[in-house]
Design a protein around this motif. Structure first.
Motif, PDB file in Angstrom:
ATOM      1  N   LEU A  19       0.778  -1.054  -0.305  1.00 18.52           N
ATOM      2  CA  LEU A  19       0.028   0.279   0.363  1.00 18.52           C
ATOM      3  C   LEU A  19       1.128   1.394  -0.276  1.00 18.52           C
ATOM      4  N   VAL A  20       2.119   1.140   0.939  1.00 18.08           N
ATOM      5  CA  VAL A  20       3.105   2.521   0.745  1.00 18.08           C
ATOM      6  C   VAL A  20       3.787   2.300  -0.550  1.00 18.08           C
ATOM      7  N   LEU A  21       3.311   1.586  -1.113  1.00 20.92           N
ATOM      8  CA  LEU A  21       4.166   1.315  -2.463  1.00 20.92           C
ATOM      9  C   LEU A  21       3.415   2.249  -3.777  1.00 20.92           C
ATOM     10  N   VAL A  22       2.345   1.411  -3.612  1.00 25.37           N
ATOM     11  CA  VAL A  22       1.243   2.223  -4.777  1.00 25.37           C
ATOM     12  C   VAL A  22       1.278   3.968  -3.882  1.00 25.37           C
ATOM     13  N   GLY A  23       0.740   3.961  -2.477  1.00 27.89           N
ATOM     14  CA  GLY A  23       0.847   5.325  -2.741  1.00 27.89           C
ATOM     15  C   GLY A  23       2.042   6.289  -3.075  1.00 27.89           C
ATOM     16  N   LEU A  24       3.095   5.984  -3.090  1.00 32.02           N
ATOM     17  CA  LEU A  24       4.260   6.855  -3.382  1.00 32.02           C
ATOM     18  C   LEU A  24       4.736   6.036  -5.060  1.00 32.02           C
ATOM     19  N   ALA A  25       3.948   6.073  -5.795  1.00 30.89           N
ATOM     20  CA  ALA A  25       3.646   5.098  -7.289  1.00 30.89           C
ATOM     21  C   ALA A  25       2.530   6.569  -7.689  1.00 30.89           C
ATOM     22  N   PHE A  26       1.575   6.669  -6.934  1.00 31.53           N
ATOM     23  CA  PHE A  26       0.646   7.496  -7.420  1.00 31.53           C
ATOM     24  C   PHE A  26       1.182   9.014  -7.166  1.00 31.53           C
ATOM     25  N   VAL A  74      10.140   5.456 -15.772  1.00 31.39           N
ATOM     26  CA  VAL A  74       8.126   6.181 -16.499  1.00 31.39           C
ATOM     27  C   VAL A  74       8.273   4.779 -16.953  1.00 31.39           C
ATOM     28  N   ARG A  75       8.848   3.916 -17.926  1.00 26.68           N
ATOM     29  CA  ARG A  75       8.537   2.466 -18.194  1.00 26.68           C
ATOM     30  C   ARG A  75       8.157   1.417 -16.754  1.00 26.68           C
ATOM     31  N   LEU A  76       9.224   1.051 -15.369  1.00 20.27           N
ATOM     32  CA  LEU A  76       8.571   0.838 -14.765  1.00 20.27           C
ATOM     33  C   LEU A  76       7.542   0.909 -14.467  1.00 20.27           C
ATOM     34  N   LEU A  77       7.282   2.067 -13.735  1.00 20.67           N
ATOM     35  CA  LEU A  77       6.328   2.431 -13.055  1.00 20.67           C
ATOM     36  C   LEU A  77       4.711   2.362 -13.944  1.00 20.67           C
ATOM     37  N   SER A  78       4.931   1.568 -15.059  1.00 19.78           N
ATOM     38  CA  SER A  78       3.842   1.816 -15.804  1.00 19.78           C
ATOM     39  C   SER A  78       3.364  -0.221 -15.555  1.00 19.78           C
ATOM     40  N   ARG A  79       4.340  -0.547 -15.655  1.00 19.15           N
ATOM     41  CA  ARG A  79       4.401  -1.640 -15.604  1.00 19.15           C
ATOM     42  C   ARG A  79       4.567  -2.399 -14.082  1.00 19.15           C
ATOM     43  N   LEU A  80       4.841  -1.646 -12.646  1.00 20.92           N
ATOM     44  CA  LEU A  80       4.298  -2.659 -12.178  1.00 20.92           C
ATOM     45  C   LEU A  80       3.329  -1.779 -11.097  1.00 20.92           C
ATOM     46  N   SER A  81       2.545  -0.611 -11.391  1.00 21.45           N
ATOM     47  CA  SER A  81       2.008   0.000 -10.429  1.00 21.45           C
ATOM     48  C   SER A  81       0.507  -1.087 -10.673  1.00 21.45           C
ATOM     49  N   PRO A  82       0.479  -1.445 -11.671  1.00 18.32           N
ATOM     50  CA  PRO A  82      -0.913  -2.157 -12.217  1.00 18.32           C
ATOM     51  C   PRO A  82      -0.370  -3.593 -10.830  1.00 18.32           C
ATOM     52  N   MET A  83       0.481  -4.198 -11.292  1.00 14.02           N
ATOM     53  CA  MET A  83       1.215  -5.217 -10.535  1.00 14.02           C
ATOM     54  C   MET A  83       0.535  -4.901  -8.438  1.00 14.02           C
ATOM     55  N   LEU A  84       1.441  -4.152  -8.458  1.00 17.97           N
ATOM     56  CA  LEU A  84       1.090  -3.899  -6.693  1.00 17.97           C
ATOM     57  C   LEU A  84      -0.395  -3.363  -6.374  1.00 17.97           C
ATOM     58  N   LEU A 123      -3.793   1.718 -10.863  1.00 16.79           N
ATOM     59  CA  LEU A 123      -4.014   1.922 -12.196  1.00 16.79           C
ATOM     60  C   LEU A 123      -3.870   3.275 -12.419  1.00 16.79           C
ATOM     61  N   ALA A 124      -4.280   4.136 -12.220  1.00 17.19           N
ATOM     62  CA  ALA A 124      -4.156   5.635 -11.571  1.00 17.19           C
ATOM     63  C   ALA A 124      -2.701   6.366 -12.708  1.00 17.19           C
ATOM     64  N   ALA A 125      -2.071   5.727 -11.895  1.00 16.09           N
ATOM     65  CA  ALA A 125      -0.863   5.862 -11.433  1.00 16.09           C
ATOM     66  C   ALA A 125      -0.192   5.025 -12.616  1.00 16.09           C
ATOM     67  N   ALA A 126      -0.163   3.976 -13.239  1.00 14.95           N
ATOM     68  CA  ALA A 126      -0.263   2.587 -14.318  1.00 14.95           C
ATOM     69  C   ALA A 126      -0.834   4.240 -15.887  1.00 14.95           C
ATOM     70  N   SER A 127      -1.406   4.051 -15.685  1.00 14.11           N
ATOM     71  CA  SER A 127      -2.406   5.245 -16.528  1.00 14.11           C
ATOM     72  C   SER A 127      -1.243   6.774 -16.771  1.00 14.11           C
ATOM     73  N   VAL A 128      -0.987   7.120 -15.860  1.00 21.82           N
ATOM     74  CA  VAL A 128      -0.596   8.622 -16.315  1.00 21.82           C
ATOM     75  C   VAL A 128       1.107   7.792 -16.832  1.00 21.82           C
ATOM     76  N   GLY A 129       1.484   6.906 -15.913  1.00 23.14           N
ATOM     77  CA  GLY A 129       3.099   6.537 -16.678  1.00 23.14           C
ATOM     78  C   GLY A 129       3.412   5.982 -17.956  1.00 23.14           C
TER      79      GLY A 129
END
Length: 155
Positions: A19-26, A74-84, A123-129
């Motif tokens: 959850l912390v990582l999701v928040g940081l990704a966002f 940015v690529r990692l953000l868009s790929r890892l965020s949905p998994m998180l 998913l919002a973080a991944a979309s922006v990423g």
């Protein structure tokens, strides 16, 4: 049975870090989005270049590596965020389903709400990423093409 209990304990222990990582990704996605909008505005005025195009000491391979280095986070953000987000959703589902089975629907509903909030942010973080990645990739490849043309190298 001890393996299942151990897996369950490990999964529950991962919930807060995920959850912390999701928040940081966002937050990172919001920052990247703002930064990209600012860069786009500067590029419209012709006042921005991401690559050191006038530095002849850098080879084309080094410039290509610079492009990859700029795009990789940015690529990692868009790929890892949905998994998180999926992890943040799946961990609470076990206890929530147990609550439903025990007839505690309100408790299960609270768990489901928080679980789905995590996936929405991810998913919002991944979309922006993904959007930032696509736009920045186009910009950087155009700059790289300009450098190749300036150096007389076939693209």
């Amino acid at each position: 049975m001890w393996i299942e209990a151990g897996f369950s304990q490990v999964a529950q222990a991962l919930l807060w870090p995920v959850l912390v990582l999701v928040g940081l990704a966002f937050v990172y996605a919001l920052w990247l989005g703002g930064r990209t909008l600012m860069e786009g505005w500067q590029r419209r005025g012709g006042r921005y270049a991401s690559l050191p195009s006038n530095d002849a000491s850098l080879s084309l391979e080094e410039l290509e590596l610079a492009v990859v280095r700029q795009l990789e986070p940015v690529r990692l953000l868009s790929r890892l965020s949905p998994m998180l987000g999926l992890i943040a959703t799946m961990i609470p589902l076990g206890p929530a389903l147990q609550s439903v089975a025990a007839g505690q629907g309100q408790q299960a509903l609270a768990v489901f709400s928080s679980a789905f909030a995590g996936v929405v942010l991810a998913l919002a973080a991944a979309s922006v990423g993904l959007t930032v990645y696509s736009v920045r990739r186009r910009w950087l490849l155009a700059e790289l093409l300009d450098v190749r043309k300036a150096r007389g190298v076939a693209a």
